[in-house]
Design a protein around this motif. Structure first.
Motif: not given
Length: 155
Positions: A118-134, A139-147
C-alpha cells in the motif's frame, strides 16, 4: 521465465544476485543432559533476485524486527503499570504510556503498508520474500520431503 530473470518481478538480472533458500530433511534429535544434539540433511535453492527486490525484502525484514522490538518495549512497561494499579499504588505519570503505544502502532502501520504493498515506493519488491516457496526448484525439493528453513526454526 528465464534463469536470468528475477523470480519476484521478472526483470533481467545483472551478475549473480540470488536469494539462498535453505531447506532440510531427515532431522534426528538426540537429547543430551543439558541440550539437544541434532543432525539433518541440508540443501538450498539459489533463486534469482534483482537488487530492487533484495532491497525491498530487506526493508520489510528490518521493519518487522523493529516492530517486534517496539512491541516488547511497549508491553513491559504496560504490564508494570497494570501491576502498579492492581497493587494500589498507581504511577503518577501513567499517561506517558501513550508514547510507546503510538510508536509501536506507527511501526505496525508501516510494516502492514510495506507487506500489503500500500506504500507506493518503487524500491519495494512487488512480491514478498515468501513467494520463493512457489519457485519450481523449491517445490521439487518439497515434493521429495524437504522442508523450508532449518530444523530449529521456520523457513
Amino acid at each position: 521465465m528465464n534463469a536470468v530473470e528475477c523470480w519476484f518481478c521478472s526483470t533481467p538480472i545483472r551478475g549473480g544476485r540470488f536469494l539462498r533458500f535453505d531447506m532440510y530433511r531427515n532431522a534426528q534429535y538426540t537429547p543430551l543432559l543439558v541440550a539437544v544434539h541434532a543432525r539433518w540433511e541440508q540443501a538450498w535453492v539459489n533463486i534469482p533476485r534483482c537488487e530492487r527486490c533484495g532491497f525491498g525484502h530487506g526493508v520489510e525484514r528490518v521493519t518487522r524486527w523493529i516492530l517486534a522490538g517496539s512491541a516488547v518495549v511497549t508491553v513491559l512497561p504496560t504490564l508494570l503499570m497494570t501491576g502498579s494499579y492492581l497493587g494500589g499504588e498507581p504511577w503518577a505519570d501513567s499517561w506517558q504510556i501513550v508514547y510507546p503505544w503510538i510508536w509501536t502502532l506507527a511501526w505496525l502501520g508501516l510494516w502492514l503498508g510495506i507487506r500489503q504493498h500500500r506504500i507506493p515506493w518503487r524500491r519495494l519488491a512487488p512480491r514478498p520474500e515468501r513467494h520463493a516457496r512457489a519457485h519450481p526448484g523449491v517445490r521439487a525439493l518439497a515434493e521429495e520431503g524437504w522442508k523450508p528453513g532449518g530444523p530449529f526454526g521456520p523457513g
